[in-house]
Design a protein around this motif. Sequence first.
Motif, short mmCIF file in Angstrom:
data_model
loop_
_atom_site.label_atom_id
_atom_site.label_comp_id
_atom_site.label_asym_id
_atom_site.label_seq_id
_atom_site.Cartn_x
_atom_site.Cartn_y
_atom_site.Cartn_z
N ALA A 13 -9.52 -7.50 -10.08
CA ALA A 13 -9.68 -6.51 -11.17
C ALA A 13 -9.06 -7.22 -12.57
CB ALA A 13 -8.72 -5.11 -10.75
N TYR A 17 -7.44 -0.47 -11.26
CA TYR A 17 -7.75 0.72 -10.53
C TYR A 17 -6.16 1.07 -9.78
CZ TYR A 17 -8.11 2.75 -5.52
OH TYR A 17 -8.21 3.35 -4.53
N SER A 133 -11.53 0.79 1.74
CA SER A 133 -10.49 0.16 0.90
C SER A 133 -11.13 0.36 -0.75
CB SER A 133 -10.14 -0.98 1.08
OG SER A 133 -9.25 -1.51 0.05
N GLY A 134 -10.51 1.06 -1.60
CA GLY A 134 -11.05 1.30 -3.02
C GLY A 134 -11.76 0.21 -3.38
N SER A 135 -11.10 -0.69 -3.73
CA SER A 135 -11.41 -2.20 -4.41
C SER A 135 -12.73 -2.93 -3.53
CB SER A 135 -10.31 -3.11 -4.44
OG SER A 135 -9.78 -3.49 -3.18
N ARG A 138 -16.23 -2.72 -5.10
CA ARG A 138 -16.60 -3.95 -6.09
C ARG A 138 -17.08 -5.07 -5.41
NH1 ARG A 138 -11.02 -2.41 -9.09
NH2 ARG A 138 -10.64 -4.25 -7.83
N SER A 187 -0.53 -0.58 -1.14
CA SER A 187 -1.33 0.07 -2.53
C SER A 187 -1.57 1.31 -2.47
CB SER A 187 -2.54 -0.83 -3.00
OG SER A 187 -3.28 -1.41 -1.72
N MET A 191 0.24 4.04 -4.65
CA MET A 191 -0.45 4.69 -5.70
C MET A 191 -0.22 6.34 -5.51
SD MET A 191 -4.48 3.45 -5.74
CE MET A 191 -4.72 1.55 -5.42
N ASP A 278 -1.42 -7.82 -9.25
CA ASP A 278 -1.92 -6.57 -8.57
C ASP A 278 -0.47 -6.01 -7.98
OD1 ASP A 278 -4.92 -6.37 -9.15
OD2 ASP A 278 -4.69 -8.67 -8.61
O1 PMV Z 1 -8.19 -1.13 -2.90
P1 PMV Z 1 -6.78 -1.05 -2.79
O2 PMV Z 1 -6.47 0.28 -2.18
O3 PMV Z 1 -6.45 -2.40 -1.91
O4 PMV Z 1 -6.14 -1.27 -4.15
C1 PMV Z 1 -6.32 -2.24 -5.07
C2 PMV Z 1 -5.13 -1.88 -6.20
C3 PMV Z 1 -5.05 -3.09 -7.13
O5 PMV Z 1 -5.38 -4.47 -6.49
C4 PMV Z 1 -3.60 -3.32 -7.32
C5 PMV Z 1 -5.77 -2.98 -8.50
C6 PMV Z 1 -7.31 -3.24 -8.38
O6 PMV Z 1 -8.22 -2.65 -9.11
O7 PMV Z 1 -7.88 -4.04 -7.67
#
Ligand code: PMV
Length: 320
Positions: A13, A17, A133-135, A138, A187, A191, A278
């Motif tokens: 990122a 996020y 997983s949110g990221s 992308r 994460s 969060m 991150d």
């Molecule tokens: O997708 P997750 O739950 O692994 O969260 C990623 C969070 C960060 O890497 C810190 C920021 C981001 O936007 O990838």
Amino acid sequence: MVRVTARAHPNIALVKYWGKRDPVLNLPAVPSLSVTLDGFQTTTTVTWGVGEDRVWLDGREATPPEARRVSVFLDRVAPERPPCLVESASNFPSSAGLASSSSAFAALALAATRAAGRPMDPFALSVLARQGSGSACRSILGGFVEWRRGERMDGSDSHAVQVAPPGAWDLRVVVAVVSRGAKAVSSSEGMARTVATSPCHAAFVADAPAEVERARAAVLARDLPALCAAMERSTLGMVASMLTTRPSLRYWKPGTLAVVEQVERLRSEGIPVGWTTDAGPNVKVLCEGGHAAEVEAVLAPLALETHVLSPGPGASWVVS
Ligand code: PMV
């Protein structure tokens, strides 16, 4: 029995996020913007229709919580599905802080939907990967990618869109690994604690849409100083939210700050360069291709290992 293999790359990122508006669907509090990386990748094979659910990660059987996370994800692909075998392997160190879950769930989403006979367009695939997983939403797409926050409760408008393809800009991400320890707080957990307790998180959320606008404009204009400025502001907003969480989330180590100081010194000497972190201590440094060797040489003495990565493609199906 159907067997399908897919491959995806991790993303970093540039505008961050951090914080969910819905923790079940992984709906973000903010939009974000990333670059998908070449070189590092996760390859995942899904066998649809075996005796029982089994999950293998990098040659070892998954722990029960890891296996459960994969099974729950497969249930989202097809609730009435048969048991499945999932074999996943990454070619990069999990210590690099390179969001291995982003490539893992992007590859799993593509392989599982194909194995289930339910192929999806990239936006639907991004919505699905986000729930793992949110990221990961992308990593479905290549190059420079924006994750739209979306407004709908069901998350159908919270997915990635490509801002520019990987070949559009000759950039590099230099990864400086300063610690190989596993993070103490995941994460998702970090969060949740941040949203519940940090007085700084509201400011991070309020700034995010404009930061994404500026970063998108910088990518389209190939304006590296502007992109680095947006990236560092967003990272500092996220880190401020983490530090002011109760109890404090301190993902940085002393080595993190040592790398940041060297990046700022390089910039003061006229090299366009910027840093981000991150949910961990390792630093990712953005620079032009022509400066990557010099940046790596400066950071290598401060790091356990360094990696130089280019913008890369989105998730793809592997023909076996
Ligand atoms: O997708 P997750 O739950 O692994 O969260 C990623 C969070 C960060 O890497 C810190 C920021 C981001 O936007 O990838």
